[in-house]
Design an enzyme around this catalytic site. Structure first.
Site, PDB file in Angstrom:
ATOM      1  N   HIS A  59     -11.797  14.439  -5.051  1.00 47.72           N
ATOM      2  CA  HIS A  59     -12.142  13.142  -5.664  1.00 47.72           C
ATOM      3  C   HIS A  59     -13.644  12.866  -5.511  1.00 47.72           C
ATOM      4  O   HIS A  59     -14.301  12.403  -6.445  1.00 47.72           O
ATOM      5  CB  HIS A  59     -11.373  12.009  -4.981  1.00 47.72           C
ATOM      6  CG  HIS A  59      -9.893  12.035  -5.186  1.00 47.72           C
ATOM      7  ND1 HIS A  59      -8.996  11.972  -4.153  1.00 47.72           N
ATOM      8  CD2 HIS A  59      -9.140  12.119  -6.313  1.00 47.72           C
ATOM      9  CE1 HIS A  59      -7.757  12.006  -4.631  1.00 47.72           C
ATOM     10  NE2 HIS A  59      -7.818  12.109  -5.943  1.00 47.72           N
ATOM     11  N   LYS A  66       4.764   6.395  -7.834  1.00 46.31           N
ATOM     12  CA  LYS A  66       4.373   6.814  -6.478  1.00 46.31           C
ATOM     13  C   LYS A  66       4.621   5.733  -5.433  1.00 46.31           C
ATOM     14  O   LYS A  66       4.446   4.552  -5.719  1.00 46.31           O
ATOM     15  CB  LYS A  66       2.890   7.186  -6.455  1.00 46.31           C
ATOM     16  CG  LYS A  66       2.589   8.464  -7.203  1.00 46.31           C
ATOM     17  CD  LYS A  66       1.133   8.843  -7.111  1.00 46.31           C
ATOM     18  CE  LYS A  66       0.889  10.166  -7.821  1.00 46.31           C
ATOM     19  NZ  LYS A  66      -0.536  10.502  -7.870  1.00 46.31           N
ATOM     20  N   ARG A  91      -7.571  19.356 -13.017  1.00 51.40           N
ATOM     21  CA  ARG A  91      -7.550  20.496 -12.104  1.00 51.40           C
ATOM     22  C   ARG A  91      -7.044  21.774 -12.773  1.00 51.40           C
ATOM     23  O   ARG A  91      -7.573  22.845 -12.589  1.00 51.40           O
ATOM     24  CB  ARG A  91      -6.685  20.195 -10.880  1.00 51.40           C
ATOM     25  CG  ARG A  91      -7.331  19.223  -9.911  1.00 51.40           C
ATOM     26  CD  ARG A  91      -6.330  18.716  -8.925  1.00 51.40           C
ATOM     27  NE  ARG A  91      -5.206  18.117  -9.622  1.00 51.40           N
ATOM     28  CZ  ARG A  91      -4.076  17.749  -9.060  1.00 51.40           C
ATOM     29  NH1 ARG A  91      -3.893  17.943  -7.793  1.00 51.40           N
ATOM     30  NH2 ARG A  91      -3.119  17.192  -9.779  1.00 51.40           N
ATOM     31  N   SER A 132      -3.627  14.918  -2.989  1.00 49.72           N
ATOM     32  CA  SER A 132      -3.378  14.034  -1.847  1.00 49.72           C
ATOM     33  C   SER A 132      -2.038  14.384  -1.202  1.00 49.72           C
ATOM     34  O   SER A 132      -1.917  14.395   0.029  1.00 49.72           O
ATOM     35  CB  SER A 132      -3.391  12.574  -2.303  1.00 49.72           C
ATOM     36  OG  SER A 132      -4.649  12.272  -2.850  1.00 49.72           O
TER      37      SER A 132
HETATM   38  N1  COA Z   1      -9.367  16.745  -6.566  1.00 51.23           N
HETATM   39  C1  COA Z   1      -8.246  16.786  -5.837  1.00 51.23           C
HETATM   40  N2  COA Z   1      -7.119  16.180  -6.183  1.00 51.23           N
HETATM   41  C2  COA Z   1      -7.126  15.507  -7.337  1.00 51.23           C
HETATM   42  C3  COA Z   1      -8.241  15.449  -8.156  1.00 51.23           C
HETATM   43  C4  COA Z   1      -9.404  16.092  -7.720  1.00 51.23           C
HETATM   44  N3  COA Z   1     -10.531  16.080  -8.431  1.00 51.23           N
HETATM   45  N4  COA Z   1      -7.945  14.718  -9.237  1.00 51.23           N
HETATM   46  C5  COA Z   1      -6.684  14.362  -9.106  1.00 51.23           C
HETATM   47  N5  COA Z   1      -6.190  14.828  -7.960  1.00 51.23           N
HETATM   48  C6  COA Z   1      -4.831  14.683  -7.471  1.00 51.23           C
HETATM   49  C7  COA Z   1      -4.625  13.418  -6.697  1.00 51.23           C
HETATM   50  O1  COA Z   1      -4.856  13.614  -5.317  1.00 51.23           O
HETATM   51  C8  COA Z   1      -3.188  13.120  -7.008  1.00 51.23           C
HETATM   52  O2  COA Z   1      -2.379  13.817  -6.104  1.00 51.23           O
HETATM   53  P1  COA Z   1      -0.925  13.298  -5.718  1.00 51.23           P
HETATM   54  O3  COA Z   1      -0.133  13.283  -6.989  1.00 51.23           O
HETATM   55  O4  COA Z   1      -0.476  14.289  -4.750  1.00 51.23           O
HETATM   56  O5  COA Z   1      -1.090  11.922  -5.147  1.00 51.23           O
HETATM   57  C9  COA Z   1      -2.980  13.707  -8.410  1.00 51.23           C
HETATM   58  O6  COA Z   1      -4.012  14.610  -8.592  1.00 51.23           O
HETATM   59  C10 COA Z   1      -3.118  12.737  -9.550  1.00 51.23           C
HETATM   60  O7  COA Z   1      -3.396  11.519  -9.073  1.00 51.23           O
HETATM   61  P2  COA Z   1      -4.487  10.472  -9.427  1.00 51.23           P
HETATM   62  O8  COA Z   1      -5.714  11.045 -10.013  1.00 51.23           O
HETATM   63  O9  COA Z   1      -4.633   9.608  -8.235  1.00 51.23           O
HETATM   64  O10 COA Z   1      -3.794   9.794 -10.575  1.00 51.23           O
HETATM   65  P3  COA Z   1      -2.444   9.019 -10.590  1.00 51.23           P
HETATM   66  O11 COA Z   1      -1.570   9.826 -11.458  1.00 51.23           O
HETATM   67  O12 COA Z   1      -1.905   8.635  -9.296  1.00 51.23           O
HETATM   68  O13 COA Z   1      -3.009   7.723 -11.255  1.00 51.23           O
HETATM   69  C11 COA Z   1      -3.238   5.922 -12.686  1.00 51.23           C
HETATM   70  C12 COA Z   1      -2.603   7.275 -12.464  1.00 51.23           C
HETATM   71  C13 COA Z   1      -3.180   5.082 -11.420  1.00 51.23           C
HETATM   72  C14 COA Z   1      -4.678   6.109 -13.097  1.00 51.23           C
HETATM   73  C15 COA Z   1      -2.405   5.279 -13.811  1.00 51.23           C
HETATM   74  O14 COA Z   1      -1.072   5.159 -13.385  1.00 51.23           O
HETATM   75  C16 COA Z   1      -2.939   3.916 -14.194  1.00 51.23           C
HETATM   76  O15 COA Z   1      -3.863   3.824 -14.964  1.00 51.23           O
HETATM   77  N6  COA Z   1      -2.361   2.838 -13.625  1.00 51.23           N
HETATM   78  C17 COA Z   1      -2.773   1.471 -13.884  1.00 51.23           C
HETATM   79  C18 COA Z   1      -1.763   0.741 -14.782  1.00 51.23           C
HETATM   80  C19 COA Z   1      -1.935   1.163 -16.217  1.00 51.23           C
HETATM   81  O16 COA Z   1      -2.930   0.904 -16.854  1.00 51.23           O
HETATM   82  N7  COA Z   1      -0.890   1.826 -16.737  1.00 51.23           N
HETATM   83  C20 COA Z   1      -0.878   2.296 -18.083  1.00 51.23           C
HETATM   84  C21 COA Z   1      -1.479   3.651 -18.192  1.00 51.23           C
HETATM   85  S1  COA Z   1      -1.533   4.208 -19.853  1.00 51.23           S
END
Ligand code: COA
Length: 173
Positions: free
Chosen positions: A30, A54, A104, A142
């Site tokens: 991140h 989650k 990724r 994560s």
């Molecule tokens: N390096 C390492 N790990 C990474 C990474 C990087 N560069 N980029 C992503 N990841 C991992 C994260 O650690 C995470 O791991 P996990 O699944 O084990 O927790 C995974 O990839 C993806 O997670 P993240 O980037 O945190 O995204 P998310 O899928 O949890 O988040 C939101 C999605 C929160 C952005 C989305 O649900 C959202 O926008 N929510 C707000 C409400 C909304 O607007 N909803 C409508 C959406 S259209």
């Protein structure tokens, strides 16, 4: 005749990007994305958002603090906040031009594609910008970090030191 004036005018404004995620917890992957986004934008708002699929290990406050502790107090180009409600609404309110997401592997593509297109449908003024995660962090997430830490494995170097400490405290048996 094409005039480029509006584009030049826009260049003088602050370019803000929102980098959303669950950050449960923040990893070196991140941080790599944030650092690289700072080359493209004047300010990056790291937004701890809710993914309804989650159940985070760390509270929102804990996650915000761990992210804030990654940056020196005089780092004014990075802001860390939580987001309630739709991400695009937040981005629009903050005057952000873009939502930054790290990609990724091919396996990330489908979900990211869906997210980006839905966000675009909701708010056309905010673009999604994908940055390829640096090769050295491509295998971490994560969840995998937490899984290793939960079983007493060494995750140093994959997360900042203070996050390593928080993980140790969280999973202390
Ligand atoms: N390096 C390492 N790990 C990474 C990474 C990087 N560069 N980029 C992503 N990841 C991992 C994260 O650690 C995470 O791991 P996990 O699944 O084990 O927790 C995974 O990839 C993806 O997670 P993240 O980037 O945190 O995204 P998310 O899928 O949890 O988040 C939101 C999605 C929160 C952005 C989305 O649900 C959202 O926008 N929510 C707000 C409400 C909304 O607007 N909803 C409508 C959406 S259209």
């Amino acid at each position: 005749m094409i005039t480029y004036e509006p584009f030049l005018a826009e260049k003088t404004a602050d370019r803000v990007a929102v980098y959303p995620g669950t950050f449960d917890p923040i990893t070196m992957g991140h941080l790599d994305i944030i650092q690289r986004a700072l080359h493209l934008f004047d300010r990056v708002v790291v937004a701890v958002a809710k993914n309804p699929t989650k159940t985070p290990t760390f509270s929102v406050e804990e996650r915000l603090q761990m992210i804030r502790d990654c940056f020196p107090a005089d780092e004014t180009r990075v802001e860390v906040n939580s987001v309630d409600g739709l991400l695009v609404d937040y981005a629009y309110r903050r005057g952000a031009k873009a939502i930054v997401r790290g990609m990724r592997a091919v396996s990330d593509f489908e979900f990211e594609f869906q997210l980006a297109l839905m966000n675009r449908r909701l708010e056309r003024e905010v673009e999604t910008v994908f940055l390829m995660t640096a090769f050295r962090w491509i295998y971490i997430s994560s969840s995998i970090i937490k899984d290793v830490a939960r079983h007493g494995g060494d995750v140093s170097g994959l997360v900042p030191d203070h996050v390593c400490e928080r993980l140790r405290e969280k999973f202390m048996r």
